[in-house]
Design a protein around this motif. Structure first.
Motif, PDB file in Angstrom:
ATOM      1  N   ARG A   1       1.120  -1.137  -0.208  1.00 13.32           N
ATOM      2  CA  ARG A   1      -0.472  -0.021  -0.181  1.00 13.32           C
ATOM      3  C   ARG A   1       0.565   1.784   0.061  1.00 13.32           C
ATOM      4  O   ARG A   1       0.355   2.276  -0.692  1.00 13.32           O
ATOM      5  CB  ARG A   1      -0.769  -0.182   1.484  1.00 13.32           C
ATOM      6  CG  ARG A   1      -1.720  -0.923   1.125  1.00 13.32           C
ATOM      7  CD  ARG A   1      -3.335  -0.784   0.721  1.00 13.32           C
ATOM      8  NE  ARG A   1      -3.936   0.047   1.428  1.00 13.32           N
ATOM      9  CZ  ARG A   1      -4.998   0.551   1.341  1.00 13.32           C
ATOM     10  NH1 ARG A   1      -5.361  -0.291   1.970  1.00 13.32           N
ATOM     11  NH2 ARG A   1      -5.026   2.315   1.405  1.00 13.32           N
TER      12      ARG A   1
ATOM     13  N   TYR B   1       0.913   3.891  -3.162  1.00 17.57           N
ATOM     14  CA  TYR B   1       0.642   5.396  -3.053  1.00 17.57           C
ATOM     15  C   TYR B   1       1.303   6.536  -2.339  1.00 17.57           C
ATOM     16  O   TYR B   1       0.923   7.929  -2.697  1.00 17.57           O
ATOM     17  CB  TYR B   1      -1.129   5.091  -2.044  1.00 17.57           C
ATOM     18  CG  TYR B   1      -2.050   4.565  -1.869  1.00 17.57           C
ATOM     19  CD1 TYR B   1      -2.741   4.699  -3.179  1.00 17.57           C
ATOM     20  CD2 TYR B   1      -2.306   3.442  -1.760  1.00 17.57           C
ATOM     21  CE1 TYR B   1      -3.627   4.296  -3.718  1.00 17.57           C
ATOM     22  CE2 TYR B   1      -3.574   2.552  -2.286  1.00 17.57           C
ATOM     23  CZ  TYR B   1      -4.143   3.104  -3.139  1.00 17.57           C
ATOM     24  OH  TYR B   1      -5.300   2.652  -3.673  1.00 17.57           O
TER      25      TYR B   1
ATOM     26  N   SER C   1      -7.833  -2.115   6.429  1.00 16.78           N
ATOM     27  CA  SER C   1      -7.595  -1.542   5.140  1.00 16.78           C
ATOM     28  C   SER C   1      -7.620  -0.038   5.574  1.00 16.78           C
ATOM     29  O   SER C   1      -6.671   1.025   5.512  1.00 16.78           O
ATOM     30  CB  SER C   1      -8.315  -1.736   4.511  1.00 16.78           C
ATOM     31  OG  SER C   1      -8.249  -0.488   3.352  1.00 16.78           O
TER      32      SER C   1
ATOM     33  N   ALA D   1      -4.227   3.108   6.557  1.00 17.94           N
ATOM     34  CA  ALA D   1      -4.157   4.343   5.270  1.00 17.94           C
ATOM     35  C   ALA D   1      -4.586   5.865   6.203  1.00 17.94           C
ATOM     36  O   ALA D   1      -3.202   6.326   6.322  1.00 17.94           O
ATOM     37  CB  ALA D   1      -5.704   4.437   4.447  1.00 17.94           C
TER      38      ALA D   1
ATOM     39  N   MET E   1      -6.182   6.865  -0.724  1.00 12.71           N
ATOM     40  CA  MET E   1      -5.803   5.184  -0.670  1.00 12.71           C
ATOM     41  C   MET E   1      -6.841   4.267  -0.239  1.00 12.71           C
ATOM     42  O   MET E   1      -6.639   3.298  -0.765  1.00 12.71           O
ATOM     43  CB  MET E   1      -4.906   5.957   0.662  1.00 12.71           C
ATOM     44  CG  MET E   1      -3.245   5.630   0.689  1.00 12.71           C
ATOM     45  SD  MET E   1      -2.393   6.052   2.261  1.00 12.71           S
ATOM     46  CE  MET E   1      -2.501   7.071   3.361  1.00 12.71           C
ATOM     47  N   GLU E   2      -7.962   5.281   1.134  1.00 15.76           N
ATOM     48  CA  GLU E   2      -9.096   4.354   0.444  1.00 15.76           C
ATOM     49  C   GLU E   2     -10.606   5.288   1.159  1.00 15.76           C
ATOM     50  O   GLU E   2     -10.492   5.852   1.619  1.00 15.76           O
ATOM     51  CB  GLU E   2      -9.249   3.520   2.339  1.00 15.76           C
ATOM     52  CG  GLU E   2      -9.821   2.843   2.764  1.00 15.76           C
ATOM     53  CD  GLU E   2     -10.229   1.781   1.393  1.00 15.76           C
ATOM     54  OE1 GLU E   2     -11.546   1.644   1.274  1.00 15.76           O
ATOM     55  OE2 GLU E   2      -9.209   1.039   1.559  1.00 15.76           O
TER      56      GLU E   2
END
Length: 162
Positions: free
Chosen positions: A53, A57, A115, A119, A141-142
């Motif tokens: 992740r 990002y 998640s 983030a 990101m989310e």
């Protein structure tokens, strides 16, 4: 009744959560909405998940020295994840070490909540304060960040009541 995880939300919303909790329907609603258990169960899997992740990002963000589940974090401490920045002098250079620790209770939570918390912690690599830029980065990101944060708070309220 007082629901500390829902402080700051509109009273009507908190009352709806309270009514579902009192009727015993809250857990079932959450299980229907989030049926999948978090597949990231080990520290190694968490390291790989967060690193992927971060690479997707935040390519230019500082590297992370450690990523792990932490038994010391949790409901009693009121902290679900931490992002530690430590600086120290090593030779003639200033070294900075970044760590992310996620509360172990996320092993039992739906994967969507992990998640969201990842983030959140990754956003702290760029933005230290919970300001507008911080939440914009979280949503980048989310995309469902705010809904997931609310649902996580509802899940914590339900979990504490059980």
């Amino acid at each position: 009744m007082d629901y500390p995880y829902l402080a700051g939300y509109p009273a009507q919303l908190v009352d709806q959560v309270g009514a579902l909790l009192d009727s015993g329907e809250l857990g079932l609603k959450l299980e229907r909405k989030y049926p999948q258990r978090n597949p990231v169960q080990t520290d190694r899997a968490l390291y790989d998940y967060v690193s992927e992740r971060k690479q997707r990002y935040l390519k230019n963000a500082p590297p992370l020295a450690k990523i792990q589940y932490d038994n010391a974090l949790g409901l009693l401490a009121g902290t679900l994840g931490t992002n530690t920045f430590a600086s120290r002098v090593q030779g003639g250079r200033l070294k900075r070490k970044n760590e992310i620790r996620i509360a172990t209770l996320f092993r039992d939570a739906p994967g969507e909540f992990l998640s969201m918390i990842v983030a959140h912690e990754l956003a702290h690599l760029k933005e230290k304060d919970h300001n507008k830029a911080f939440y914009q980065l979280c949503c980048h990101m989310e995309p469902d960040y705010h809904q997931l944060e609310f649902d996580l708070r509802v899940w914590l309220t339900w979990r504490e009541a059980c």
